[in-house]
Write an enzyme that holds these catalytic residues in place. Structure first.
Site, PDB file in Angstrom:
ATOM      1  N   HIS A  22       0.832  -1.198   0.000  1.00  0.00           N
ATOM      2  CA  HIS A  22       0.000   0.000   0.000  1.00  0.00           C
ATOM      3  C   HIS A  22       0.871   1.254   0.000  1.00  0.00           C
ATOM      4  CE1 HIS A  22      -2.754   2.872   2.346  1.00  0.00           C
ATOM      5  NE2 HIS A  22      -3.126   2.877   1.088  1.00  0.00           N
ATOM      6  N   ASP A  30       6.292   5.896 -21.396  1.00  0.00           N
ATOM      7  CA  ASP A  30       6.208   5.801 -22.846  1.00  0.00           C
ATOM      8  C   ASP A  30       7.596   5.549 -23.439  1.00  0.00           C
ATOM      9  OD1 ASP A  30       7.530   8.340 -23.138  1.00  0.00           O
ATOM     10  OD2 ASP A  30       5.621   9.394 -23.134  1.00  0.00           O
ATOM     11  N   ASP A  64      -4.940   3.505  -4.794  1.00  0.00           N
ATOM     12  CA  ASP A  64      -5.037   4.000  -3.423  1.00  0.00           C
ATOM     13  C   ASP A  64      -6.199   4.976  -3.277  1.00  0.00           C
ATOM     14  OD1 ASP A  64      -4.612   4.792  -0.834  1.00  0.00           O
ATOM     15  OD2 ASP A  64      -2.633   5.652  -1.188  1.00  0.00           O
ATOM     16  N   MET A  74       2.385  13.063 -16.470  1.00  0.00           N
ATOM     17  CA  MET A  74       3.399  14.094 -16.654  1.00  0.00           C
ATOM     18  C   MET A  74       2.739  15.260 -17.388  1.00  0.00           C
ATOM     19  SD  MET A  74       6.968  14.130 -18.774  1.00  0.00           S
ATOM     20  CE  MET A  74       7.836  12.964 -17.746  1.00  0.00           C
ATOM     21  N   TYR A 112       9.853  13.213 -12.925  1.00  0.00           N
ATOM     22  CA  TYR A 112      11.099  12.434 -12.967  1.00  0.00           C
ATOM     23  C   TYR A 112      11.596  12.115 -11.557  1.00  0.00           C
ATOM     24  CZ  TYR A 112      11.788  13.476 -17.980  1.00  0.00           C
ATOM     25  OH  TYR A 112      11.670  13.581 -19.332  1.00  0.00           O
ATOM     26  N   TYR A 130       3.727  12.481 -23.874  1.00  0.00           N
ATOM     27  CA  TYR A 130       3.168  12.707 -22.539  1.00  0.00           C
ATOM     28  C   TYR A 130       2.266  11.546 -22.118  1.00  0.00           C
ATOM     29  CZ  TYR A 130       4.938  17.454 -23.022  1.00  0.00           C
ATOM     30  OH  TYR A 130       5.753  18.544 -23.196  1.00  0.00           O
ATOM     31  N   ASN A 132       3.155   9.121 -20.012  1.00  0.00           N
ATOM     32  CA  ASN A 132       3.663   8.528 -18.776  1.00  0.00           C
ATOM     33  C   ASN A 132       2.639   8.673 -17.654  1.00  0.00           C
ATOM     34  OD1 ASN A 132       6.387   8.280 -19.980  1.00  0.00           O
ATOM     35  ND2 ASN A 132       6.295  10.512 -19.917  1.00  0.00           N
TER      36      ASN A 132
END
Length: 141
Positions: A22, A30, A64, A74, A112, A130, A132
């Site tokens: 958890h 990507d 979660d 991102m 990052y 974009y 990710n």
């Protein structure tokens, strides 16, 4: 081979998903994401895109619900004219598994930094820009 397990999920990826607890996070990166240089644990899923992998992961992986924004994208760099249409697909996929879940955005370098702390990074061949996403694991109830 097991029944009910999406075939896109490799034994290595299944092991990592099982190991995570958890609050642990996993990045689906990507094809342009610097996965190898950022990963504590690198899992390669060459030849696959993020949407199909996201669908398979979320079939087994709870997000979660105890914290804000268990899925983070991102954010587009200011001034970049790219409009990431893939985000709509992500919203649909995530919404099927956890309706109403808020999806956040992180500035590129904040993304990052957070990726470097993630439990694992999955490198894909996704060509969309974009594309990710960071997923925070929830509790299996």
């Amino acid at each position: 081979m097991l029944k009910g397990i999406p075939s896109i999920l490799s034994p290595e990826l299944l092991k990592v998903l099982m190991e995570m607890g958890h609050g642990d996070e996993i990045v689906l990166g990507d094809g342009n994401f610097p996965a190898a240089s950022h990963a504590k644990r690198l899992i390669r899923c060459d030849g696959h895109g993020v949407p199909e992998l996201l669908e398979a992961v979320l079939a087994l992986f709870p997000l979660d619900t105890y914290g804000d924004q268990p899925a983070q994208l991102m954010a587009v760099v200011p001034g970049d004219p790219v409009q990431p249409v893939i985000w709509e697909t992500y919203g649909e996929v995530i919404g099927r598994h956890l309706p109403g879940v808020p999806v956040g955005q992180l500035e590129r370098f904040a993304f990052y930094k957070r990726a470097k702390e993630a439990y694992a990074i999955v490198a894909t061949s996704e060509s969309a820009l974009y594309a990710n996403v960071i997923l925070r694991k929830g509790v299996v109830t």
